[in-house]
Design an enzyme around this catalytic site. Structure first.
Site, mmCIF file in Angstrom:
data_model
loop_
_atom_site.group_PDB
_atom_site.id
_atom_site.type_symbol
_atom_site.label_atom_id
_atom_site.label_comp_id
_atom_site.label_asym_id
_atom_site.label_seq_id
_atom_site.Cartn_x
_atom_site.Cartn_y
_atom_site.Cartn_z
ATOM 1 N N LYS A 115 9.826 4.158 -1.117
ATOM 2 C CA LYS A 115 9.502 5.560 -2.328
ATOM 3 C C LYS A 115 10.338 6.145 -2.591
ATOM 4 O O LYS A 115 9.899 6.649 -3.692
ATOM 5 C CB LYS A 115 7.722 5.725 -1.683
ATOM 6 C CG LYS A 115 6.759 5.070 -1.459
ATOM 7 C CD LYS A 115 5.429 5.563 -1.223
ATOM 8 C CE LYS A 115 4.431 4.235 -1.235
ATOM 9 N NZ LYS A 115 3.052 4.986 -1.209
ATOM 10 N N LYS A 197 5.341 -10.829 -5.803
ATOM 11 C CA LYS A 197 2.802 -10.566 -5.859
ATOM 12 C C LYS A 197 2.609 -9.779 -6.798
ATOM 13 O O LYS A 197 3.883 -8.738 -7.847
ATOM 14 C CB LYS A 197 4.088 -9.811 -4.843
ATOM 15 C CG LYS A 197 1.941 -9.094 -3.532
ATOM 16 C CD LYS A 197 2.830 -8.286 -2.481
ATOM 17 C CE LYS A 197 0.735 -7.477 -2.620
ATOM 18 N NZ LYS A 197 1.250 -7.362 -2.031
ATOM 19 N N LYS A 200 -0.391 -3.516 -8.292
ATOM 20 C CA LYS A 200 -1.138 -2.671 -9.154
ATOM 21 C C LYS A 200 -0.563 -2.218 -10.314
ATOM 22 O O LYS A 200 -0.703 -1.196 -11.407
ATOM 23 C CB LYS A 200 -2.174 -2.599 -8.490
ATOM 24 C CG LYS A 200 -1.906 -1.008 -7.544
ATOM 25 C CD LYS A 200 -2.879 -0.464 -7.049
ATOM 26 C CE LYS A 200 -2.305 0.574 -6.089
ATOM 27 N NZ LYS A 200 -3.488 1.109 -4.663
#
Ligand code: TRP
Length: 332
Positions: A115, A197, A200
């Site tokens: 992040k 994967k 979203k």
């Protein structure tokens, strides 16, 4: 343990954009937990502000996330559903636990590294201590198990380390939690790049199926799913696209792979993709309808939030007052 039941605790970020990966790996199975566990589900709005949010959006998504929990079948009478910032004990315990967590430990968290690379212009202290707030969430409720995706395992392990450390200094205070990693949640792959994967935040809208996508959108996305140049519907190495579609179909229908292979023997990929799309759309339709109905009933959602916060605060404050006493704060 609370009232002779083991405690399960899970948090979810307020985002309306949950995927079928989140649904199959977590939400769909949550309603079964309340038989075995005392369950807490928290909408973690305090975690959300570690990256910049549009305030009105965050507020809206907080309602939406609660509505989604309810629409997925979580009964607020059986499960404590609440919003993190409604229970001040989270922030208070997080501060205290900050003083029992090492800089080096937080520096090793892979989510922090990811992040901070992604939000390089806003590497704030909250982003760094995010796992401490998560440890506070978990430890306040004397949690035994934490159902999470594999990406959160490291954070739950840190919560364990903090609990063990604190207990070691002050005698038993916190239950030491275990992560429960869902078997299927980590296996739902992107429809466009089936070795990755399903996420979203994928920029390719066709790669991701959202829980709240309408029927046509779901079917269109499955029709475009990337497969291989073979023709057989069979679970096998190297057939990542078909394997992923079979996993999704299996999760929605409960059918085993060999059953699915027999069902589609001699049929083409097109037919199979359509069947997966239709099944997925049909399973999601009632969730979407209930979600839309609930969102129109803000008063009800607020009642659930209020009751949930009151119940959560009751348990959280018990732990917090124990902690305050142990570290040497004056109680008035
Ligand atoms: N960090 C988790 C995530 O991003 C959300 C979360 C916050 C959580 N607090 C938690 C999950 C406590 C489990 C338990 O998915």
């Amino acid at each position: 343990m609370l009232n002779d039941k083991k405690v399960s605790y899970s948090g979810i970020q307020p985002s309306g954009n949950l995927t079928i990966g989140n649904y199959l790996g977590a939400l769909k199975n949550f309603s079964e937990y309340s038989e075995k566990y005392k369950t807490f589900y928290c909408v973690v709005d305090e975690h959300a502000i570690t990256v910049r949010q549009v305030p009105a959006e965050l507020r809206k998504r907080t309602y939406e996330t609660l509505a989604l929990y309810l629409a997925c079948g979580l009964d607020p009478e059986q499960n404590c559903l609440y919003v993190q910032s409604h229970v001040p004990a989270h922030a208070e315990l997080a501060w205290i636990l900050n003083c029992y967590t090492m800089f080096g430990e937080l520096s090793r968290m892979t989510q922090f590294k990811d992040k901070s690379a992604k939000h390089a212009n806003n590497v704030n202290a909250g982003l760094f201590t995010y796992p401490v707030l998560m440890a506070a969430d978990i430890l306040l409720y004397q949690t035994d198990v934490v159902p999470v995706g594999i990406d959160q395992k490291q954070h739950v392990e840190l919560a364990r380390d903090i609990a063990v450390r604190f207990n070691g200094v002050y005698s038993d205070t916190f239950t030491v939690p275990e992560p429960i990693i869902s078997k299927t949640g980590k296996k739902i792959m992107s429809l466009a790049e089936p070795t990755k994967k399903m996420s979203k935040s994928d920029e390719n809208a066709n790669a991701v199926v959202y829980i709240l996508d309408d029927k046509d959108t779901v079917i269109r996305k499955f029709k475009r799913a990337v497969t291989d140049s073979d023709t057989e519907i069979k679970y096998a190495e190297g057939k990542d696209g078909i394997n992923n579609l079979m996993t999704i179909y299996s999760c929605f229908t409960g059918k085993e792979f060999d059953e699915i292979e027999r069902e589609f023997a001699g049929k083409g990929y097109g037919e199979f993709k359509l069947a997966v799309g239709e099944t997925c759309a049909d399973c999601l339709a009632p969730v979407r309808e209930e979600f839309n109905r609930l969102l129109k009933d803000k008063a009800y959602l607020e009642t659930v939030m209020k009751n949930g916060a009151a119940e959560a605060a009751y348990y959280a404050n018990k732990t917090l007052s124990k902690v305050r006493r142990k570290v040497g704060f004056v109680n008035l």
